[in-house]
Design a protein around this motif. Structure first.
Motif, short mmCIF file in Angstrom:
data_model
loop_
_atom_site.label_atom_id
_atom_site.label_comp_id
_atom_site.label_asym_id
_atom_site.label_seq_id
_atom_site.Cartn_x
_atom_site.Cartn_y
_atom_site.Cartn_z
N LEU A 1 0.82 -1.21 0.00
CA LEU A 1 0.00 0.00 0.00
C LEU A 1 0.86 1.26 0.00
N PHE A 2 1.98 1.23 0.74
CA PHE A 2 2.86 2.39 0.77
C PHE A 2 3.45 2.64 -0.62
N LEU A 3 3.95 1.59 -1.26
CA LEU A 3 4.52 1.76 -2.59
C LEU A 3 3.46 2.21 -3.59
N GLU A 4 2.24 1.70 -3.43
CA GLU A 4 1.15 2.09 -4.31
C GLU A 4 0.85 3.58 -4.16
N HIS A 5 0.86 4.08 -2.94
CA HIS A 5 0.62 5.51 -2.72
C HIS A 5 1.80 6.35 -3.21
N LEU A 6 3.02 5.83 -3.09
CA LEU A 6 4.17 6.57 -3.61
C LEU A 6 4.09 6.74 -5.12
N ALA A 7 3.39 5.81 -5.78
CA ALA A 7 3.29 5.89 -7.24
C ALA A 7 2.70 7.21 -7.71
N SER A 8 1.83 7.80 -6.89
CA SER A 8 1.18 9.05 -7.29
C SER A 8 2.08 10.26 -7.13
N CYS A 9 3.29 10.07 -6.61
CA CYS A 9 4.19 11.20 -6.35
C CYS A 9 5.01 11.61 -7.58
N SER A 10 4.95 10.81 -8.65
CA SER A 10 5.72 11.15 -9.85
C SER A 10 5.05 10.52 -11.05
N ALA A 11 5.33 11.10 -12.23
CA ALA A 11 4.75 10.55 -13.46
C ALA A 11 5.27 9.15 -13.74
N ALA A 12 6.55 8.93 -13.46
CA ALA A 12 7.13 7.61 -13.69
C ALA A 12 6.51 6.57 -12.77
N ARG B 1 -1.17 7.82 4.61
CA ARG B 1 -2.34 7.29 3.91
C ARG B 1 -2.30 5.77 3.86
N ALA B 2 -1.12 5.22 3.58
CA ALA B 2 -0.99 3.76 3.48
C ALA B 2 -1.23 3.10 4.83
N LEU B 3 -0.69 3.68 5.89
CA LEU B 3 -0.89 3.10 7.22
C LEU B 3 -2.36 3.13 7.61
N SER B 4 -3.05 4.20 7.25
CA SER B 4 -4.47 4.29 7.55
C SER B 4 -5.24 3.21 6.80
N ALA B 5 -4.93 3.04 5.51
CA ALA B 5 -5.62 2.03 4.70
C ALA B 5 -5.35 0.63 5.23
N ALA B 6 -4.09 0.37 5.59
CA ALA B 6 -3.73 -0.95 6.11
C ALA B 6 -4.42 -1.23 7.42
N GLN B 7 -4.49 -0.23 8.27
CA GLN B 7 -5.14 -0.39 9.58
C GLN B 7 -6.61 -0.74 9.42
N SER B 8 -7.27 -0.08 8.48
CA SER B 8 -8.68 -0.36 8.22
C SER B 8 -8.85 -1.78 7.69
N MET B 9 -7.93 -2.22 6.84
CA MET B 9 -7.98 -3.58 6.30
C MET B 9 -7.88 -4.61 7.42
N HIS B 10 -6.92 -4.43 8.32
CA HIS B 10 -6.72 -5.42 9.38
C HIS B 10 -7.91 -5.48 10.32
N LEU B 11 -8.54 -4.33 10.59
CA LEU B 11 -9.71 -4.33 11.46
C LEU B 11 -10.87 -5.08 10.82
N ARG B 12 -11.06 -4.90 9.50
CA ARG B 12 -12.12 -5.63 8.81
C ARG B 12 -11.84 -7.13 8.84
N GLU B 13 -10.58 -7.50 8.65
CA GLU B 13 -10.20 -8.92 8.67
C GLU B 13 -10.46 -9.52 10.03
#
Length: 415
Positions: A300-311, A398-410
């Motif tokens: 999730l962290f790497l996925e969010h980093l993807a939005s930081c640059s065009a590459a 953002r990634a930590l928030s998303a991951a935390q929500s995922m673990h709580l649902r699980e």
């Protein structure tokens, strides 16, 4: 989560070196996060309340605990102006309590409803009234009086009980974590990511909770986006799905490189049959869960980093897979070259996992540097990727928030 709109941010998040670690309970479930912050420039030390206010808008509104450790912030009256989220706990170092003024500040903070954790073992016993201000004690493994020098546990003195629930830090081996839980630790900070691999090879095994939740979703004909999100909560399931769809059984004309595309190719009916087979190999192995969750956080962290640059934007799916699958060798006890013999992943993902080469590799190195709390290597990787410290920190939160929500649902599904 309160949306961390960049327009609402100040330069504060861009002046802090951040690191994180999961909080793992005795059942090996990830129930929260510890977030540490250190000023990039020692001369830029900020009041603790200013840092906490900046972070408050980015905490997920949930029951998951967030331990906040502003390591070099000025501990002053600005703490009393903070309006803390219900799940936030701020760490106070024991060395600060040598100052009577600081003792008074802690007691006033407690009266206004601020939750605190005591970091480190005090030089002398603290007065009960002061000790009662803290919800947790953070004890490094080398400071635990009930741990002998050879690592074995010592019995507590007769009639002596710990007054404050304690969280162990600095445990880098699974055996050390088990021993700490036996001594009464309610949780540990982090998981032993660098411990030697297990010698018993086994295939990637998804969790039973994840498979059962997906079976429910496919039965209800849930939309593909919902199914994709559920699959991405489980590292092994994501890996096996992409492997299966790219196998000879499907003979797809082009390689399927994303979880969403794989779910679309499979469809609801075939997805149900595939999940039924996965249920036979699904596991309840508690010790594997922290590593699986760590992989998801990286993805999730790497996925969010993807939005930081065009590459990076062109690598979004590959970056998620690189992070999510980066611990599969430890989880399965199988080297990546051997593991990937049975899976066809995108070439840039394989290059990053096996050779630490290609466009995805620097992103993975950046995530590892942040996890190790290595600001020098973190800065080197950020500069190589042309990602600002502010963008990196926002992506991390953002990634930590998303991951935390995922673990709580699980956890809710497992219950």
């Amino acid at each position: 989560m309160n949306a961390p709109d960049r327009l609402g941010l100040t330069s504060i998040l861009g002046s802090l070196s951040m690191s994180y670690a999961p909080l793992i309970d005795r059942e090996r479930r990830t129930f929260g996060t510890r977030l540490t912050m250190l000023s990039v420039k020692p001369s830029d030390r900020l009041p603790v309340g200013l840092i906490l206010d900046q972070l408050s808008g980015m905490w997920p509104e949930s029951r998951a605990l967030v331990l906040v450790a502003p390591l070099d912030a000025h501990l002053d009256d600005s703490l009393l102006e903070w309006q803390p989220p219900a799940n936030a706990v701020v760490e106070i170092p024991t060395i600060a309590l040598r100052d009577p003024v600081m003792q008074g500040l802690v007691q006033r903070a407690r009266r206004v409803g601020i939750k605190m954790a005591l970091r480190g073992r005090p030089d002398v016993p603290l007065p009960p009234a002061l000790l009662d201000c803290f919800d947790y004690a953070m004890i490094h493994i080398t400071e635990d009086r009930r741990r002998r020098s050879d690592g074995t546990n010592a019995a507590p003195p007769p009639g002596v009980m710990r007054r404050t629930p304690f969280i162990i830090t600095g445990a880098f081996r699974v055996a050390e974590l088990h021993a700490a839980y036996e001594r009464g630790a309610v949780a540990s900070v982090g998981v032993p990511l660098d411990e030697a691999h297990t010698t018993i090879e086994r295939p990637p095994q998804p969790s039973q909770a994840a498979v059962l939740e997906l079976l429910r979703l496919t039965h209800e004909q849930a939309d593909i986006s919902t199914i994709e999100a559920a699959i991405k909560r489980d590292t092994a399931l994501s890996f096996e799905l992409i492997r299966f769809v790219n196998s000879a059984a499907f003979a797809v004309p082009m390689q399927v490189a994303s979880v969403k595309r794989a779910a679309m190719v499979l469809g609801h009916a075939k997805m149900t049959r595939w999940l039924s087979r996965m249920l036979r190999v699904a596991t309840c192995n508690a010790d594997a869960l922290p590593l699986m969750h760590a992989g998801i956080r990286r993805g999730l962290f790497l996925e969010h980093l993807a939005s930081c640059s065009a590459a990076g934007a062109e690598l979004r799916d590959s970056l998620f897979q690189t992070g999510a699958f980066s611990l599969l060798d430890r989880i399965t006890g199988t080297s990546f070259p051997r593991l990937l013999q049975r899976a066809q992943l995108p070439a840039n993902v394989e290059a990053a996992l096996v050779e630490r080469q290609g466009p995805c590799a620097p992103y993975l190195s950046l995530a590892e540097a942040i996890e190790r709390n290595d600001p020098v290597m973190g800065r080197k990787q950020r500069e190589a990727l042309d990602i600002s410290l502010l963008d990196c920190n926002v992506s991390l939160l953002r990634a930590l928030s998303a991951a935390q929500s995922m673990h709580l649902r699980e956890d809710r599904v497992a219950a």
